[in-house]
Design a protein around this motif. Structure first.
Motif, PDB file in Angstrom:
ATOM      1  N   GLN A  19       0.846   7.737   1.770  1.00  0.00           N
ATOM      2  CA  GLN A  19       0.029   6.516   1.909  1.00  0.00           C
ATOM      3  C   GLN A  19       0.915   5.276   1.977  1.00  0.00           C
ATOM      4  OE1 GLN A  19      -2.768   6.356  -1.310  1.00  0.00           O
ATOM      5  NE2 GLN A  19      -3.945   8.079  -0.498  1.00  0.00           N
ATOM      6  N   LEU A  20       1.919   5.251   1.071  1.00  0.00           N
ATOM      7  CA  LEU A  20       2.832   4.107   1.058  1.00  0.00           C
ATOM      8  C   LEU A  20       3.566   4.006   2.383  1.00  0.00           C
ATOM      9  CD1 LEU A  20       4.317   4.139  -2.550  1.00  0.00           C
ATOM     10  CD2 LEU A  20       2.804   2.451  -1.512  1.00  0.00           C
ATOM     11  N   GLY A  21       3.977   5.170   2.912  1.00  0.00           N
ATOM     12  CA  GLY A  21       4.664   5.194   4.191  1.00  0.00           C
ATOM     13  C   GLY A  21       3.788   4.619   5.291  1.00  0.00           C
ATOM     14  N   HIS A  22       2.506   4.999   5.276  1.00  0.00           N
ATOM     15  CA  HIS A  22       1.565   4.466   6.264  1.00  0.00           C
ATOM     16  C   HIS A  22       1.427   2.967   6.129  1.00  0.00           C
ATOM     17  CE1 HIS A  22       0.599   8.205   7.917  1.00  0.00           C
ATOM     18  NE2 HIS A  22      -0.218   8.648   6.984  1.00  0.00           N
ATOM     19  N   LEU A  27       2.385  -2.514   7.920  1.00  0.00           N
ATOM     20  CA  LEU A  27       2.889  -3.859   7.625  1.00  0.00           C
ATOM     21  C   LEU A  27       3.967  -4.259   8.621  1.00  0.00           C
ATOM     22  CD1 LEU A  27       3.075  -3.933   3.713  1.00  0.00           C
ATOM     23  CD2 LEU A  27       1.322  -4.900   5.220  1.00  0.00           C
ATOM     24  N   ARG A  28       4.801  -3.269   8.976  1.00  0.00           N
ATOM     25  CA  ARG A  28       5.867  -3.573   9.948  1.00  0.00           C
ATOM     26  C   ARG A  28       5.254  -4.054  11.260  1.00  0.00           C
ATOM     27  NH1 ARG A  28      10.279   0.894  10.417  1.00  0.00           N
ATOM     28  NH2 ARG A  28      10.392   0.209   8.259  1.00  0.00           N
ATOM     29  N   ALA A  29       4.167  -3.373  11.658  1.00  0.00           N
ATOM     30  CA  ALA A  29       3.503  -3.746  12.903  1.00  0.00           C
ATOM     31  C   ALA A  29       2.831  -5.119  12.785  1.00  0.00           C
ATOM     32  CB  ALA A  29       2.461  -2.682  13.273  1.00  0.00           C
ATOM     33  N   ASP A  30       2.445  -5.487  11.543  1.00  0.00           N
ATOM     34  CA  ASP A  30       1.724  -6.750  11.330  1.00  0.00           C
ATOM     35  C   ASP A  30       2.644  -7.962  11.166  1.00  0.00           C
ATOM     36  OD1 ASP A  30      -0.566  -5.280  11.401  1.00  0.00           O
ATOM     37  OD2 ASP A  30      -0.892  -5.265   9.234  1.00  0.00           O
ATOM     38  N   LEU A  31       3.955  -7.697  11.080  1.00  0.00           N
ATOM     39  CA  LEU A  31       4.901  -8.789  10.799  1.00  0.00           C
ATOM     40  C   LEU A  31       4.816  -9.922  11.807  1.00  0.00           C
ATOM     41  CD1 LEU A  31       8.385  -7.454   9.698  1.00  0.00           C
ATOM     42  CD2 LEU A  31       6.808  -8.921   8.432  1.00  0.00           C
ATOM     43  N   GLU A  32       4.709  -9.521  13.077  1.00  0.00           N
ATOM     44  CA  GLU A  32       4.640 -10.482  14.168  1.00  0.00           C
ATOM     45  C   GLU A  32       3.593 -11.570  13.884  1.00  0.00           C
ATOM     46  OE1 GLU A  32       6.278 -10.162  17.401  1.00  0.00           O
ATOM     47  OE2 GLU A  32       5.491 -12.206  17.655  1.00  0.00           O
ATOM     48  N   TYR A  65      -0.367 -13.438   2.665  1.00  0.00           N
ATOM     49  CA  TYR A  65      -1.835 -13.369   2.637  1.00  0.00           C
ATOM     50  C   TYR A  65      -2.265 -12.489   3.796  1.00  0.00           C
ATOM     51  CZ  TYR A  65      -2.286 -16.936  -0.985  1.00  0.00           C
ATOM     52  OH  TYR A  65      -2.250 -17.625  -2.180  1.00  0.00           O
ATOM     53  N   HIS A  66      -2.273 -11.180   3.509  1.00  0.00           N
ATOM     54  CA  HIS A  66      -2.546 -10.200   4.556  1.00  0.00           C
ATOM     55  C   HIS A  66      -4.055 -10.124   4.810  1.00  0.00           C
ATOM     56  CE1 HIS A  66      -2.768  -6.312   6.586  1.00  0.00           C
ATOM     57  NE2 HIS A  66      -1.492  -6.492   6.891  1.00  0.00           N
ATOM     58  N   LEU A  80      11.334  -5.493   5.021  1.00  0.00           N
ATOM     59  CA  LEU A  80      10.833  -5.237   6.385  1.00  0.00           C
ATOM     60  C   LEU A  80      11.289  -6.351   7.323  1.00  0.00           C
ATOM     61  CD1 LEU A  80       7.122  -4.052   5.909  1.00  0.00           C
ATOM     62  CD2 LEU A  80       9.135  -2.669   6.479  1.00  0.00           C
ATOM     63  N   ILE A  81      11.228  -7.585   6.817  1.00  0.00           N
ATOM     64  CA  ILE A  81      11.657  -8.718   7.646  1.00  0.00           C
ATOM     65  C   ILE A  81      13.150  -8.598   7.947  1.00  0.00           C
ATOM     66  CG2 ILE A  81      11.945 -11.225   7.741  1.00  0.00           C
ATOM     67  CD1 ILE A  81       9.410 -11.519   6.101  1.00  0.00           C
ATOM     68  N   GLU A  82      13.919  -8.230   6.901  1.00  0.00           N
ATOM     69  CA  GLU A  82      15.365  -8.079   7.107  1.00  0.00           C
ATOM     70  C   GLU A  82      15.665  -7.024   8.163  1.00  0.00           C
ATOM     71  OE1 GLU A  82      17.197  -7.467   3.272  1.00  0.00           O
ATOM     72  OE2 GLU A  82      17.297  -9.631   2.880  1.00  0.00           O
ATOM     73  N   GLN A  83      14.920  -5.902   8.090  1.00  0.00           N
ATOM     74  CA  GLN A  83      15.162  -4.818   9.041  1.00  0.00           C
ATOM     75  C   GLN A  83      14.677  -5.159  10.447  1.00  0.00           C
ATOM     76  OE1 GLN A  83      13.056  -1.627   7.145  1.00  0.00           O
ATOM     77  NE2 GLN A  83      14.373  -1.734   5.326  1.00  0.00           N
TER      78      GLN A  83
END
Ligand code: C2E
Ligand code: MG
Ligand code: MG
Ligand code: MG
Length: 281
Positions: A19-22, A27-32, A65-66, A80-83
């Motif tokens: 679940q955490l992986g998902h 979240l990675r996809a939502d960064l933009e 604020y997701h 995630l931002i760093e990566q």
């Protein structure tokens, strides 16, 4: 039921991991949109003078604020931002947000300094200082009101390079702090290479300062070190009066922690700063 849960403990654990992986993938996809739609905001935690409870400044702590997952703490997204290769963009976003906040507070008659967190990666941005100075000038904010807390990320960036970049900020009048002092491998190299104004003693040393002689010795050493380098020691994560009293006895003048105040959204910190400038001690 307990026995059953115990037996299937591993599968519960791995299910949770999945679940955490998902969530991380999502979240990675939502960064933009996080960045383009300014979903990342800041909560502010007061820093106080321990003897008086006077608020000497605030630290800006990022909160995402997701749209579906609620308010997320930095542990869920900074790496995630760093990566993602967007850390420089994010660094500028953090700086701009702080300066705009300072400008807004100025119109309300407030002049409380804001400390922001930057990782060494941010200092790879060659125009960061110019960017910062231009904004300070545009909003007529004194450089002294902006403080940079350098957080250590697992990085192999050359320390001499970071030191010289930070020195440029220092020369420009911006206050510098080493964050989480005592935990990173390079704390001592930083303090001897960079003339920082403040060192922030990591929460892990403060939380059991009463019962651990070793922790106490480290805090004591950090305070002594700060004094001999002409900088202020700021204790992080003070949660009890006993901890505060112990630190005061040890000669630590400044601190921060839930005992005084938790990080809070803009409207709450504004109300606090406008109503009175000290917290109960
Ligand atoms: P930090 O800069 O050392 O910030 C202190 C952390 O300790 C914050 O967690 C704060 O909420 C928490 N804290 C403060 N007082 C207490 C206390 O009394 N007890 C406990 N248990 N915790 C306390 P937070 O907000 O989750 O931030 C974690 C880290 O994320 C920060 O540690 C900082 O390294 C990083 N971070 C936060 N905002 C930014 C940002 O804008 N940019 C970057 N690059 N990193 C950030
Ligand atoms: Mg910090
Ligand atoms: Mg810290
Ligand atoms: Mg930290």
């Amino acid at each position: 039921y307990e026995a059953k849960q115990k037996r299937s403990g591993w599968s519960i654990f791995s299910e949770r991991n999945t679940q955490l992986g998902h969530q991380r993938l999502r979240l990675r996809a939502d960064l933009e949109s996080a960045l383009s739609e300014r979903q990342i905001k800041f909560h502010y935690q007061p820093k106080v003078e321990l003897n008086s409870g006077d608020i000497i400044g605030v630290e800006a702590l990022a909160r995402w604020y997701h749209p579906t997952d609620g308010i997320l703490a930095p542990v869920h997204f900074i790496d995630l931002i760093e990566q993602s290769g967007r850390i420089q963009e994010f660094g500028r976003y953090v700086i701009q947000s702080a300066i705009q906040q300072l400008a807004l507070w100025k119109t309300q008659g407030l002049s409380t300094p804001i400390a922001i967190n930057l990782s060494p990666y941010n200092l790879l941005d060659p125009d960061l200082l110019e960017f910062t100075l231009a904004l300070l000038k545009q909003y007529s904010i004194d450089t002294k009101q902006l403080e940079i807390e350098l957080i250590e990320s697992s990085t192999s960036i050359n320390i001499d390079y970071i030191a010289s970049r930070l020195d440029d900020f220092k020369q420009a009048g911006i206050t510098l702090a080493i964050d989480d002092f005592g935990t990173g491998m390079s704390s001592l190299s930083y303090i001897s290479n960079i003339k920082v104004n403040n060192i922030k003693i990591d929460r892990s040393f403060i939380c059991d300062i009463e019962d651990g002689a070793n922790k106490k010795a480290i805090v004591c050493a950090a305070i002594t070190l700060a004094t001999s380098f002409n900088c202020n020691a700021i204790a992080e994560g003070i949660e009890t009066k006993t901890q505060a009293d112990t630190l005061i006895k040890m000669g630590c003048l400044y601190g921060q922690g839930y005992y005084y105040a938790k990080p809070m959204p803009t409207d709450e910190i504004e109300a606090l700063l406008l109503s009175y400038a000290s917290l109960p001690i």
